[in-house]
Design a protein around this motif. Structure first.
Motif, mmCIF file in Angstrom:
data_model
loop_
_atom_site.group_PDB
_atom_site.id
_atom_site.type_symbol
_atom_site.label_atom_id
_atom_site.label_comp_id
_atom_site.label_asym_id
_atom_site.label_seq_id
_atom_site.Cartn_x
_atom_site.Cartn_y
_atom_site.Cartn_z
ATOM 1 N N TYR A 33 3.294 -15.072 4.858
ATOM 2 C CA TYR A 33 2.352 -14.216 5.580
ATOM 3 C C TYR A 33 3.076 -13.044 6.249
ATOM 4 O O TYR A 33 2.663 -11.883 6.125
ATOM 5 C CB TYR A 33 1.590 -15.044 6.620
ATOM 6 N N MET A 34 4.147 -13.337 6.958
ATOM 7 C CA MET A 34 4.875 -12.283 7.671
ATOM 8 C C MET A 34 5.464 -11.258 6.698
ATOM 9 O O MET A 34 5.488 -10.065 6.991
ATOM 10 C CB MET A 34 5.972 -12.883 8.557
ATOM 11 N N CYS A 35 5.924 -11.712 5.555
ATOM 12 C CA CYS A 35 6.421 -10.773 4.554
ATOM 13 C C CYS A 35 5.290 -9.846 4.119
ATOM 14 O O CYS A 35 5.481 -8.629 3.993
ATOM 15 C CB CYS A 35 7.009 -11.524 3.364
ATOM 16 N N GLY A 36 4.106 -10.386 3.930
ATOM 17 C CA GLY A 36 2.945 -9.566 3.581
ATOM 18 C C GLY A 36 2.619 -8.534 4.642
ATOM 19 O O GLY A 36 2.266 -7.393 4.332
ATOM 20 N N THR A 37 2.767 -8.916 5.902
ATOM 21 C CA THR A 37 2.431 -7.967 6.974
ATOM 22 C C THR A 37 3.399 -6.789 7.041
ATOM 23 O O THR A 37 3.036 -5.731 7.550
ATOM 24 C CB THR A 37 2.376 -8.650 8.362
ATOM 25 N N THR A 38 4.603 -6.955 6.506
ATOM 26 C CA THR A 38 5.539 -5.817 6.512
ATOM 27 C C THR A 38 4.995 -4.668 5.677
ATOM 28 O O THR A 38 5.257 -3.499 5.972
ATOM 29 C CB THR A 38 6.944 -6.206 6.004
ATOM 30 N N TYR A 39 4.232 -5.001 4.663
ATOM 31 C CA TYR A 39 3.607 -3.956 3.843
ATOM 32 C C TYR A 39 2.516 -3.239 4.630
ATOM 33 O O TYR A 39 2.330 -2.027 4.479
ATOM 34 C CB TYR A 39 3.045 -4.555 2.551
ATOM 35 N N PHE A 40 1.800 -3.972 5.474
ATOM 36 C CA PHE A 40 0.786 -3.344 6.323
ATOM 37 C C PHE A 40 1.451 -2.333 7.261
ATOM 38 O O PHE A 40 0.931 -1.233 7.468
ATOM 39 C CB PHE A 40 0.047 -4.395 7.148
ATOM 40 N N ASN A 41 2.607 -2.721 7.825
ATOM 41 C CA ASN A 41 3.332 -1.800 8.704
ATOM 42 C C ASN A 41 3.781 -0.557 7.954
ATOM 43 O O ASN A 41 3.699 0.561 8.479
ATOM 44 C CB ASN A 41 4.523 -2.497 9.345
ATOM 45 N N GLU A 42 4.242 -0.743 6.732
ATOM 46 C CA GLU A 42 4.652 0.402 5.914
ATOM 47 C C GLU A 42 3.454 1.306 5.630
ATOM 48 O O GLU A 42 3.555 2.540 5.704
ATOM 49 C CB GLU A 42 5.271 -0.096 4.605
ATOM 50 N N ALA A 43 2.313 0.709 5.330
ATOM 51 C CA ALA A 43 1.098 1.492 5.067
ATOM 52 C C ALA A 43 0.658 2.259 6.312
ATOM 53 O O ALA A 43 0.152 3.383 6.204
ATOM 54 C CB ALA A 43 -0.018 0.580 4.574
ATOM 55 N N ASP A 44 0.867 1.672 7.488
ATOM 56 C CA ASP A 44 0.523 2.367 8.741
ATOM 57 C C ASP A 44 1.336 3.647 8.905
ATOM 58 O O ASP A 44 0.815 4.666 9.375
ATOM 59 C CB ASP A 44 0.747 1.455 9.953
ATOM 60 N N VAL A 45 2.600 3.619 8.533
ATOM 61 C CA VAL A 45 3.451 4.806 8.609
ATOM 62 C C VAL A 45 2.923 5.885 7.665
ATOM 63 O O VAL A 45 2.833 7.057 8.033
ATOM 64 C CB VAL A 45 4.923 4.453 8.297
ATOM 65 N N ILE A 46 2.553 5.482 6.466
ATOM 66 C CA ILE A 46 1.990 6.430 5.493
ATOM 67 C C ILE A 46 0.676 7.004 6.024
ATOM 68 O O ILE A 46 0.424 8.204 5.913
ATOM 69 C CB ILE A 46 1.773 5.740 4.120
ATOM 70 N N SER A 47 -0.146 6.162 6.623
ATOM 71 C CA SER A 47 -1.420 6.626 7.183
ATOM 72 C C SER A 47 -1.198 7.655 8.279
ATOM 73 O O SER A 47 -1.928 8.659 8.357
ATOM 74 C CB SER A 47 -2.223 5.454 7.758
ATOM 75 N N ALA A 48 -0.215 7.413 9.133
ATOM 76 C CA ALA A 48 0.073 8.357 10.220
ATOM 77 C C ALA A 48 0.479 9.715 9.650
ATOM 78 O O ALA A 48 0.036 10.760 10.142
ATOM 79 C CB ALA A 48 1.170 7.804 11.125
ATOM 80 N N LYS A 49 1.294 9.709 8.618
ATOM 81 C CA LYS A 49 1.687 10.967 7.967
ATOM 82 C C LYS A 49 0.470 11.647 7.342
ATOM 83 O O LYS A 49 0.285 12.856 7.466
ATOM 84 C CB LYS A 49 2.738 10.718 6.884
ATOM 85 N N ARG A 50 -0.348 10.860 6.681
ATOM 86 C CA ARG A 50 -1.535 11.398 6.012
ATOM 87 C C ARG A 50 -2.510 12.001 7.016
ATOM 88 O O ARG A 50 -3.091 13.051 6.780
ATOM 89 C CB ARG A 50 -2.209 10.279 5.208
ATOM 90 N N ASN A 51 -2.652 11.344 8.152
ATOM 91 C CA ASN A 51 -3.616 11.792 9.147
ATOM 92 C C ASN A 51 -3.202 13.083 9.848
ATOM 93 O O ASN A 51 -4.024 13.736 10.481
ATOM 94 C CB ASN A 51 -3.862 10.691 10.181
ATOM 95 N N LYS A 52 -1.941 13.452 9.750
ATOM 96 C CA LYS A 52 -1.458 14.689 10.368
ATOM 97 C C LYS A 52 -1.653 15.911 9.469
ATOM 98 O O LYS A 52 -1.408 17.029 9.892
ATOM 99 C CB LYS A 52 0.025 14.554 10.717
ATOM 100 N N LEU A 53 -2.083 15.687 8.234
ATOM 101 C CA LEU A 53 -2.228 16.782 7.288
ATOM 102 C C LEU A 53 -3.442 17.647 7.612
ATOM 103 O O LEU A 53 -4.429 17.172 8.173
ATOM 104 C CB LEU A 53 -2.354 16.239 5.862
ATOM 105 N N GLY A 54 -3.358 18.883 7.199
ATOM 106 C CA GLY A 54 -4.459 19.814 7.396
ATOM 107 C C GLY A 54 -5.352 19.881 6.171
ATOM 108 O O GLY A 54 -5.405 18.943 5.370
ATOM 109 N N MET A 55 -5.994 21.028 6.001
ATOM 110 C CA MET A 55 -6.962 21.186 4.925
ATOM 111 C C MET A 55 -6.474 22.092 3.793
ATOM 112 O O MET A 55 -7.216 22.355 2.853
ATOM 113 C CB MET A 55 -8.280 21.739 5.493
#
Length: 159
Positions: A33-55
């Motif tokens: 389970y914990m190994c699986g959650t590391t991927y969620f953390n990685e996806a959160d970093v990608i989401s933060a980068k994505r959310n900072k993008l403009g149009m």
């Protein structure tokens, strides 16, 4: 692994530690389970980068690339949540993790199949699972099944 992941935000180091532990003993649900959650953390970093993008068109291309990367990351987490579920099918966190991984990886048919398996067993009255299945049927325009499940959710929620 947990220290690396939680205290140091080193999800790659944590994943490596969890994978080494799995190589030694793959029957511990919490490690899977914990190994699986590391991927969620990685996806959160990608989401933060994505959310900072403009149009701009350049940013829109990056947004699309980040979204595809997120899906791939969630797909990679699924094997660990599935392993954890096989070891401990009663663990609600594992079930929630696998449902989220399927949904975020856009594998909604697999998600619905997994939810149905859970609902046939000890999780037959799980409102979280029912709501996710209800949403699935709504998105598939299967309104009769949506209504049937909604009635069940309303029944369980009233208790």
């Amino acid at each position: 692994g947990t220290l690396l992941q939680d205290a140091l935000d080193d999800f790659f180091g944590a994943r490596s530690a969890f994978q080494r532990a799995i190589a030694l003993n793959d029957t511990i649900s919490d490690v899977q389970y914990m190994c699986g959650t590391t991927y969620f953390n990685e996806a959160d970093v990608i989401s933060a980068k994505r959310n900072k993008l403009g149009m701009s068109s350049s940013d829109q291309r990056k947004h699309k690339a980040y979204s595809a990367k997120r899906k791939e990351i969630f797909k990679n987490s699924i094997v660990y949540f599935k392993n954890a579920f096989e070891i401990n099918p009663s663990d609600k966190d594992v079930i929630m993790g696998l449902v989220q991984a399927y949904r975020e990886a856009d594998l909604k048919d697999d998600m619905a199949a997994f939810i149905n398996v859970c609902l046939e067993g000890e999780h037959h009255d799980d409102v979280f699972l029912l709501r996710n299945l209800m949403q699935y049927h709504y998105e598939k325009n299967n309104y009769e099944e949506f209504k049937r499940i909604k009635a069940k959710v309303d029944e369980f929620s009233a208790d």
